[in-house]
Scaffold this motif. Sequence first.
Motif, mmCIF file in Angstrom:
data_model
loop_
_atom_site.group_PDB
_atom_site.id
_atom_site.type_symbol
_atom_site.label_atom_id
_atom_site.label_comp_id
_atom_site.label_asym_id
_atom_site.label_seq_id
_atom_site.Cartn_x
_atom_site.Cartn_y
_atom_site.Cartn_z
ATOM 1 N N LEU A 102 3.948 -2.720 -11.550
ATOM 2 C CA LEU A 102 2.847 -2.823 -10.580
ATOM 3 C C LEU A 102 3.050 -4.060 -9.711
ATOM 4 C CD1 LEU A 102 -0.230 -2.675 -12.997
ATOM 5 C CD2 LEU A 102 0.670 -0.774 -11.689
ATOM 6 N N SER A 103 2.591 -3.988 -8.461
ATOM 7 C CA SER A 103 2.490 -5.212 -7.642
ATOM 8 C C SER A 103 1.072 -5.299 -7.107
ATOM 9 C CB SER A 103 3.454 -5.166 -6.459
ATOM 10 O OG SER A 103 4.778 -5.067 -6.916
ATOM 11 N N LEU A 104 0.509 -6.500 -7.231
ATOM 12 C CA LEU A 104 -0.831 -6.749 -6.673
ATOM 13 C C LEU A 104 -0.650 -7.557 -5.395
ATOM 14 C CD1 LEU A 104 -4.010 -7.094 -6.942
ATOM 15 C CD2 LEU A 104 -3.507 -9.162 -8.248
ATOM 16 N N TYR A 105 -1.247 -7.118 -4.303
ATOM 17 C CA TYR A 105 -1.189 -7.837 -3.021
ATOM 18 C C TYR A 105 -2.585 -8.394 -2.753
ATOM 19 C CZ TYR A 105 3.107 -5.149 -2.661
ATOM 20 O OH TYR A 105 4.341 -4.603 -2.920
ATOM 21 N N TYR A 106 -2.691 -9.678 -2.427
ATOM 22 C CA TYR A 106 -4.019 -10.304 -2.300
ATOM 23 C C TYR A 106 -3.955 -11.499 -1.358
ATOM 24 C CZ TYR A 106 -2.019 -13.749 -5.496
ATOM 25 O OH TYR A 106 -1.218 -14.712 -6.044
ATOM 26 N N ASN A 107 -5.125 -11.997 -0.996
ATOM 27 C CA ASN A 107 -5.216 -13.206 -0.162
ATOM 28 C C ASN A 107 -5.885 -14.349 -0.908
ATOM 29 O OD1 ASN A 107 -4.018 -12.309 2.340
ATOM 30 N ND2 ASN A 107 -5.769 -10.920 2.521
ATOM 31 N N ASP A 108 -7.048 -14.055 -1.524
ATOM 32 C CA ASP A 108 -7.828 -15.113 -2.164
ATOM 33 C C ASP A 108 -7.510 -15.146 -3.673
ATOM 34 O OD1 ASP A 108 -9.712 -16.703 -3.310
ATOM 35 O OD2 ASP A 108 -11.458 -15.694 -2.439
ATOM 36 N N PRO A 109 -6.920 -16.240 -4.171
ATOM 37 C CA PRO A 109 -6.491 -16.264 -5.576
ATOM 38 C C PRO A 109 -7.591 -16.619 -6.580
ATOM 39 C CG PRO A 109 -5.821 -18.271 -4.461
ATOM 40 C CD PRO A 109 -6.574 -17.462 -3.438
ATOM 41 N N THR A 110 -8.854 -16.797 -6.114
ATOM 42 C CA THR A 110 -9.900 -17.317 -7.005
ATOM 43 C C THR A 110 -9.956 -16.589 -8.351
ATOM 44 O OG1 THR A 110 -11.141 -17.698 -4.998
ATOM 45 C CG2 THR A 110 -12.347 -18.004 -7.051
ATOM 46 N N ARG A 111 -9.858 -15.269 -8.330
ATOM 47 C CA ARG A 111 -10.036 -14.529 -9.596
ATOM 48 C C ARG A 111 -8.735 -13.860 -10.042
ATOM 49 N NH1 ARG A 111 -15.754 -11.575 -9.336
ATOM 50 N NH2 ARG A 111 -15.274 -11.292 -11.531
ATOM 51 N N VAL A 138 -8.455 -4.535 -8.226
ATOM 52 C CA VAL A 138 -8.602 -4.510 -6.759
ATOM 53 C C VAL A 138 -9.986 -5.042 -6.378
ATOM 54 C CG1 VAL A 138 -8.778 -2.969 -4.752
ATOM 55 C CG2 VAL A 138 -6.906 -2.678 -6.395
ATOM 56 N N LYS A 139 -10.975 -4.612 -7.156
ATOM 57 C CA LYS A 139 -12.349 -5.030 -6.858
ATOM 58 C C LYS A 139 -12.518 -6.546 -7.026
ATOM 59 C CE LYS A 139 -17.018 -4.218 -8.435
ATOM 60 N NZ LYS A 139 -17.983 -3.278 -8.909
ATOM 61 N N VAL A 140 -12.062 -7.113 -8.142
ATOM 62 C CA VAL A 140 -12.302 -8.553 -8.348
ATOM 63 C C VAL A 140 -11.523 -9.405 -7.342
ATOM 64 C CG1 VAL A 140 -12.886 -8.368 -10.794
ATOM 65 C CG2 VAL A 140 -10.569 -8.993 -10.170
ATOM 66 N N MET A 141 -10.421 -8.879 -6.820
ATOM 67 C CA MET A 141 -9.651 -9.650 -5.835
ATOM 68 C C MET A 141 -10.245 -9.544 -4.429
ATOM 69 S SD MET A 141 -7.611 -11.233 -7.655
ATOM 70 C CE MET A 141 -6.555 -12.060 -6.483
ATOM 71 N N GLY A 142 -11.376 -8.816 -4.308
ATOM 72 C CA GLY A 142 -12.061 -8.749 -3.018
ATOM 73 C C GLY A 142 -11.960 -7.390 -2.334
ATOM 74 N N GLY A 143 -11.299 -6.427 -2.999
ATOM 75 C CA GLY A 143 -11.190 -5.088 -2.403
ATOM 76 C C GLY A 143 -12.440 -4.243 -2.611
ATOM 77 N N GLY A 144 -13.400 -4.751 -3.443
ATOM 78 C CA GLY A 144 -14.678 -4.061 -3.644
ATOM 79 C C GLY A 144 -15.773 -5.106 -3.682
ATOM 80 N N ARG A 145 -16.992 -4.698 -3.962
ATOM 81 C CA ARG A 145 -18.127 -5.625 -3.905
ATOM 82 C C ARG A 145 -18.630 -5.986 -5.294
ATOM 83 N NH1 ARG A 145 -18.359 -1.790 -0.334
ATOM 84 N NH2 ARG A 145 -18.347 -2.371 1.862
ATOM 85 N N MET A 146 -18.923 -7.277 -5.491
ATOM 86 C CA MET A 146 -19.584 -7.704 -6.723
ATOM 87 C C MET A 146 -21.088 -7.805 -6.446
ATOM 88 S SD MET A 146 -16.835 -7.920 -8.399
ATOM 89 C CE MET A 146 -17.385 -8.511 -9.985
ATOM 90 N N ARG A 147 -21.446 -8.139 -5.188
ATOM 91 C CA ARG A 147 -22.841 -8.189 -4.742
ATOM 92 C C ARG A 147 -22.921 -7.322 -3.508
ATOM 93 N NH1 ARG A 147 -25.711 -12.765 -6.365
ATOM 94 N NH2 ARG A 147 -26.884 -12.646 -4.454
ATOM 95 N N LYS A 148 -24.113 -6.772 -3.241
ATOM 96 C CA LYS A 148 -24.117 -5.752 -2.201
ATOM 97 C C LYS A 148 -23.847 -6.294 -0.799
ATOM 98 C CE LYS A 148 -29.121 -4.915 -1.926
ATOM 99 N NZ LYS A 148 -29.368 -5.356 -0.570
ATOM 100 N N GLU A 149 -24.062 -7.609 -0.609
ATOM 101 C CA GLU A 149 -23.812 -8.167 0.727
ATOM 102 C C GLU A 149 -22.353 -8.636 0.884
ATOM 103 O OE1 GLU A 149 -26.091 -9.004 -1.428
ATOM 104 O OE2 GLU A 149 -25.810 -11.065 -2.066
ATOM 105 N N ASP A 150 -21.522 -8.499 -0.148
ATOM 106 C CA ASP A 150 -20.130 -8.962 -0.051
ATOM 107 C C ASP A 150 -19.380 -8.255 1.074
ATOM 108 O OD1 ASP A 150 -20.498 -10.613 -2.183
ATOM 109 O OD2 ASP A 150 -19.382 -9.397 -3.620
#
Length: 434
Positions: free
Chosen positions: A396-405, A359-371
């Motif tokens: 499992l199903s993963l729901y996401y918008n940005d496929p980068t990672r 969830v985090k790598v798909m954008g649901g959490g932060r990798m940098r504090k300003e994310d």
Amino acid sequence: MFNPLAFIEVKRNGGRHDEASLKAFVAAVLDGSVADYQAAAWLMAAFLRGLDEEELRAFTLALADSGRRVLLPSGLQAVDKHSTGGVGDKTTLVLVPLVAASGLPVAKLSGPGLGFTGGTVDKLESIPGFRSHLPLDRFVAQVERIGCAISGHSLDLAPAEGRFYGLRDVTATVPSIPLIASSIMSKKLAGGAGSFVFDVKCGDGAFMTDLDEARRLAKSLVDLSRSLGKRSLALVTDMEQPLGQWVGNASEVAEAIEVLKGKGPEDTRELCLLLGGAMVFLGGRSESVETGKALCRHLLDEGKALEKMGQLLEAQGASSRFLEEPEKSLPAAAKRFDLRADRDGRLFRLAARPIGEAVKVMGGGRMRKEDVIDPAVSVELHCKRGEPVRAGDLLLSLYYNDPTRLEEARNSLAQAVAVGEEPPRRPLLLDRVD
Ligand code: URA
């Protein structure tokens, strides 16, 4: 003049800080005279070397007093709860209105996501219009008026803790007993409640993965509360698999509302009843945790907790109509990836951490504090540990918008599950520390 280098060196070399230097350090972090990288270096030194009891107490007080402390009017004895961090843990969203519906004031200071775990503030921010950072006066007035409020760190409320929290999230300095205990207790002190229930998570999806460590954290929180003149109770609860059926900010809000409607997944409802029972007991509204649980069950099933949630939403800028059909106004993701069982058997593993990481790598959490996070990213768990599955069933199903990672997230999810024998049973409640 505070010397950050000398201060960091003391901890790096295994020395101890006195109260005055910890206070000066926290003040310097807050006013910006200590840079983020210096604060982060000290956090790593403290992570590796630890803080003794006196340092822990002094650091906690310095964080709590970096803003103002909530002073509720006398006669208003509020209770608060805090989780040490888990995956899919949406209990705060249920507990605040639930316990307030019993007549006990709840003054709750929360944080955003930390590491691979979710945070209440990020979840609340997926609700249209919800104001998640309240100035102190408004926080107090709201507790007086409707019996509850939830806020993240603000300029008034534990602001220095907010800085350290943001740095720990992105510098691998979270799973340390003194850093967790001071982070939690400083917010509890600033929030002004008289007693606290701690939900100390234990397992793959927690910062404390083994039971002895979790017990040590529970004891540290209870001892620290006592030394600061507060009553508390810590429950060590299972976090070997995620809580409920959804992980991800917006989806967890929807699931919490299901629980407030008297429905929702069994494990989530049961944990809310247990923690709610403990809060009601500690706040003096019931004779035991068990009778407190019965009261909470009644408040959930009679719709009283949901009603209180409506008042909370209105008070913090959102609309109570949101509760009718939350999925209509919560952000939704455009894309989906499914993971299926490769054979018949029982779901042997449903590891919480790789699911939180995905969830985090798909954008649901932060990798940098300003994310900026994407609240729509989520994972749906189609079955839980121990349940029977057939080859080809959805796991499992993963729901996401940005496929980068996406590749990284898919690998993480693949590691999270295994079909095999029936796994050993783990109770929800693993221990209790009073
Ligand atoms: N929750 C907090 O507020 N702080 C921590 O360090 C862990 C969980």
